[in-house]
Write a protein that holds these residues in place. Structure first.
Motif, PDB file in Angstrom:
ATOM      1  N   VAL A 242     -14.666 -19.643  20.630  1.00 22.98           N
ATOM      2  CA  VAL A 242     -14.145 -20.414  19.503  1.00 22.98           C
ATOM      3  C   VAL A 242     -12.693 -20.028  19.221  1.00 22.98           C
ATOM      4  CG1 VAL A 242     -14.373 -20.741  16.999  1.00 22.98           C
ATOM      5  CG2 VAL A 242     -16.384 -20.863  18.451  1.00 22.98           C
ATOM      6  N   LEU A 243     -12.399 -18.720  19.232  1.00 23.60           N
ATOM      7  CA  LEU A 243     -11.021 -18.281  19.012  1.00 23.60           C
ATOM      8  C   LEU A 243     -10.077 -18.832  20.072  1.00 23.60           C
ATOM      9  CD1 LEU A 243     -11.488 -14.552  17.943  1.00 23.60           C
ATOM     10  CD2 LEU A 243     -10.785 -16.478  16.515  1.00 23.60           C
ATOM     11  N   ALA A 244     -10.509 -18.815  21.324  1.00 22.73           N
ATOM     12  CA  ALA A 244      -9.675 -19.339  22.406  1.00 22.73           C
ATOM     13  C   ALA A 244      -9.460 -20.850  22.247  1.00 22.73           C
ATOM     14  CB  ALA A 244     -10.311 -19.030  23.755  1.00 22.73           C
ATOM     15  N   ALA A 245     -10.476 -21.559  21.798  1.00 25.00           N
ATOM     16  CA  ALA A 245     -10.343 -23.007  21.595  1.00 25.00           C
ATOM     17  C   ALA A 245      -9.394 -23.323  20.445  1.00 25.00           C
ATOM     18  CB  ALA A 245     -11.711 -23.621  21.334  1.00 25.00           C
ATOM     19  N   ILE A 246      -9.499 -22.579  19.358  1.00 29.17           N
ATOM     20  CA  ILE A 246      -8.594 -22.789  18.220  1.00 29.17           C
ATOM     21  C   ILE A 246      -7.156 -22.485  18.641  1.00 29.17           C
ATOM     22  CG2 ILE A 246      -7.947 -21.881  15.951  1.00 29.17           C
ATOM     23  CD1 ILE A 246     -10.960 -21.546  15.412  1.00 29.17           C
ATOM     24  N   SER A 247      -6.985 -21.423  19.393  1.00 33.53           N
ATOM     25  CA  SER A 247      -5.662 -21.054  19.880  1.00 33.53           C
ATOM     26  C   SER A 247      -5.082 -22.146  20.769  1.00 33.53           C
ATOM     27  CB  SER A 247      -5.738 -19.743  20.652  1.00 33.53           C
ATOM     28  OG  SER A 247      -4.551 -19.494  21.326  1.00 33.53           O
TER      29      SER A 247
ATOM     30  N   TYR B 171      -1.664 -14.639  20.767  1.00 34.31           N
ATOM     31  CA  TYR B 171      -2.400 -13.382  20.732  1.00 34.31           C
ATOM     32  C   TYR B 171      -3.891 -13.603  20.504  1.00 34.31           C
ATOM     33  CZ  TYR B 171       2.011 -10.821  20.560  1.00 34.31           C
ATOM     34  OH  TYR B 171       3.227 -10.291  20.846  1.00 34.31           O
ATOM     35  N   ILE B 172      -4.225 -14.534  19.639  1.00 33.42           N
ATOM     36  CA  ILE B 172      -5.638 -14.840  19.378  1.00 33.42           C
ATOM     37  C   ILE B 172      -6.293 -15.418  20.629  1.00 33.42           C
ATOM     38  CG2 ILE B 172      -7.167 -16.389  18.084  1.00 33.42           C
ATOM     39  CD1 ILE B 172      -5.375 -15.936  15.666  1.00 33.42           C
ATOM     40  N   GLY B 173      -5.549 -16.232  21.367  1.00 36.15           N
ATOM     41  CA  GLY B 173      -6.083 -16.789  22.611  1.00 36.15           C
ATOM     42  C   GLY B 173      -6.387 -15.714  23.634  1.00 36.15           C
ATOM     43  N   VAL B 174      -5.492 -14.766  23.773  1.00 33.05           N
ATOM     44  CA  VAL B 174      -5.721 -13.662  24.713  1.00 33.05           C
ATOM     45  C   VAL B 174      -6.914 -12.819  24.267  1.00 33.05           C
ATOM     46  CG1 VAL B 174      -4.744 -11.519  25.613  1.00 33.05           C
ATOM     47  CG2 VAL B 174      -3.352 -13.572  25.513  1.00 33.05           C
ATOM     48  N   ALA B 175      -6.973 -12.499  22.982  1.00 33.74           N
ATOM     49  CA  ALA B 175      -8.087 -11.691  22.467  1.00 33.74           C
ATOM     50  C   ALA B 175      -9.422 -12.402  22.647  1.00 33.74           C
ATOM     51  CB  ALA B 175      -7.856 -11.368  20.998  1.00 33.74           C
ATOM     52  N   GLY B 176      -9.460 -13.697  22.377  1.00 33.30           N
ATOM     53  CA  GLY B 176     -10.698 -14.459  22.536  1.00 33.30           C
ATOM     54  C   GLY B 176     -11.141 -14.547  23.983  1.00 33.30           C
TER      55      GLY B 176
END
Length: 75
Positions: free
Chosen positions: A32-37, A57-62
């Motif tokens: 979900v975090l990667a999709a939002i990013s 950064y959120i995309g990488v973390a997700g």
């Protein structure tokens, strides 16, 4: 699964093996975090630099959380 069996698994074997419930939840949160990013980074409107940096950064973390959680084996 016993530890010796887990140690002998290949990368594909680990990805296809059963995953503990906690890591399934973490994987889904990471997706979900990667999709939002991705949605923020590809939006047609110009966003402030801070927002795009944080989205990166959120995309990488997700993505990392999802990958690690998928390779965790129930044992």
């Amino acid at each position: 699964m016993k530890q010796q069996e887990i140690d002998r698994l290949s990368l594909m074997g680990r990805a296809n093996a059963p995953t503990p419930a906690l890591f399934v939840k973490l994987r889904n949160i990471g997706l979900v975090l990667a999709a939002i990013s991705g949605a923020l980074l590809t939006s047609p409107v110009a966003l402030p630099a801070v927002v795009t940096t944080i989205a990166g950064y959120i995309g990488v973390a997700g993505t990392v959380a999802s990958a690690i959680s998928q390779l965790t084996v129930k044992g």
